[in-house]
Design a protein around this motif. Structure first.
Motif, PDB file in Angstrom:
ATOM      1  N   LYS A 109       1.035  -1.193  -0.011  1.00  0.00           N
ATOM      2  CA  LYS A 109      -0.012   0.064   0.062  1.00  0.00           C
ATOM      3  C   LYS A 109       0.980   1.251  -0.193  1.00  0.00           C
ATOM      4  O   LYS A 109       0.515   2.273  -0.807  1.00  0.00           O
ATOM      5  N   VAL A 110       2.068   1.165   0.834  1.00  0.00           N
ATOM      6  CA  VAL A 110       2.750   2.367   0.803  1.00  0.00           C
ATOM      7  C   VAL A 110       3.479   2.616  -0.593  1.00  0.00           C
ATOM      8  O   VAL A 110       3.264   3.910  -1.008  1.00  0.00           O
ATOM      9  N   ALA A 111       3.883   1.526  -1.191  1.00  0.00           N
ATOM     10  CA  ALA A 111       4.351   2.022  -2.553  1.00  0.00           C
ATOM     11  C   ALA A 111       3.241   2.217  -3.540  1.00  0.00           C
ATOM     12  O   ALA A 111       3.917   3.309  -4.439  1.00  0.00           O
ATOM     13  N   GLU A 112       2.134   1.733  -3.339  1.00  0.00           N
ATOM     14  CA  GLU A 112       1.101   2.233  -4.283  1.00  0.00           C
ATOM     15  C   GLU A 112       0.631   3.769  -3.997  1.00  0.00           C
ATOM     16  O   GLU A 112       0.447   4.400  -4.944  1.00  0.00           O
ATOM     17  N   LEU A 113       0.712   4.118  -2.788  1.00  0.00           N
ATOM     18  CA  LEU A 113       0.474   5.686  -2.582  1.00  0.00           C
ATOM     19  C   LEU A 113       1.536   6.424  -3.132  1.00  0.00           C
ATOM     20  O   LEU A 113       1.302   7.525  -3.481  1.00  0.00           O
TER      21      LEU A 113
END
Length: 226
Positions: A109-113
């Motif tokens: 999720k962090v990488a996606e954001l």
């Protein structure tokens, strides 16, 4: 007059080039996304975190412009990935099935954001909300995340990024350094806790470097594709 025009044109061109270079430099310094590297090199880097007996059957994720992408399924419950807790850090990890269930979704999720251009503050709020809503569960049993690579470049407790020796991490939900009788990373003891008191707290135990896994990455560090 022609000479003056030529001089002025040259000066204007120089100013424009300098401004462009400055803008590009500022963009690079302020970038919130890690540099992308060659996929095969990243696969090798991720697998270098695993023990040799685990590496050949672990799932593997690599980073692209939209976030992480799975390039190999797991045959043993383990997952290898190069985490970037900060855009400038490099943290190859090899997590067991419980880590894949509880730690991996947050990393994805962090990488996606980041890929969507979200600021660190926005990402922190989003992750905090997800924790509060139970989207990212805490580990339900003891488990392990291997970080046996010699290519670890990690942030310390002050956010300063630098090399760190191979180590093993054990789930220590809600543990603190006081629980271990440790002074923390700065104390230099045999073990310490990161994310103290949090559901995803981890006990860090440095170990001797592993060799002979056959998965060491070529080269000495990331090579940007951008």
């Amino acid at each position: 007059m022609s000479l003056i025009r030529i001089c002025l044109l040259g000066l204007a061109t120089q100013i424009a080039v300098s401004a462009s270079a400055m803008a590009q430099s500022t963009q690079a310094v302020g970038s919130q996304t890690p540099p992308l590297i060659d996929q095969q090199k990243e696969i090798g880097l991720a697998l270098s975190a695993c023990p040799p007996t685990v590496a050949s059957r672990a799932a593997v994720y690599v980073l692209d412009k939209t976030g992480y992408v799975k390039v190999r399924d797991s045959q043993n419950g383990f997952t290898a990935i190069v985490q970037h807790s900060l855009p400038t850090s490099q943290e190859p990890q090899c997590m067991d099935a419980e880590g894949t269930r509880t730690f991996l979704p947050r990393m994805l999720k962090v990488a996606e954001l980041r890929a969507q251009g979200k600021s660190p503050e926005e990402i922190k709020r989003s992750v905090g909300d997800a924790f509060a809503k139970g989207v990212f569960p805490a580990p339900a049993r003891p488990g392990v995340i291997y970080m046996l690579s010699t290519e670890n470049v990690v942030p310390d407790d002050k956010g300063i990024v630098g090399p760190f020796p191979p180590h093993v991490m054990f789930y220590g939900t809600h543990l603190t350094n006081a629980d271990l009788g440790s002074e923390g990373q700065a104390g230099g003891g045999p073990a310490f806790v990161v994310n103290e008191g949090a559901p995803h707290a981890l006990i860090i135990v440095p170990v001797a470097a592993q060799t002979g896994s056959g998965h060491a990455p070529s080269g000495k560090g990331p090579v940007s594709r951008e």
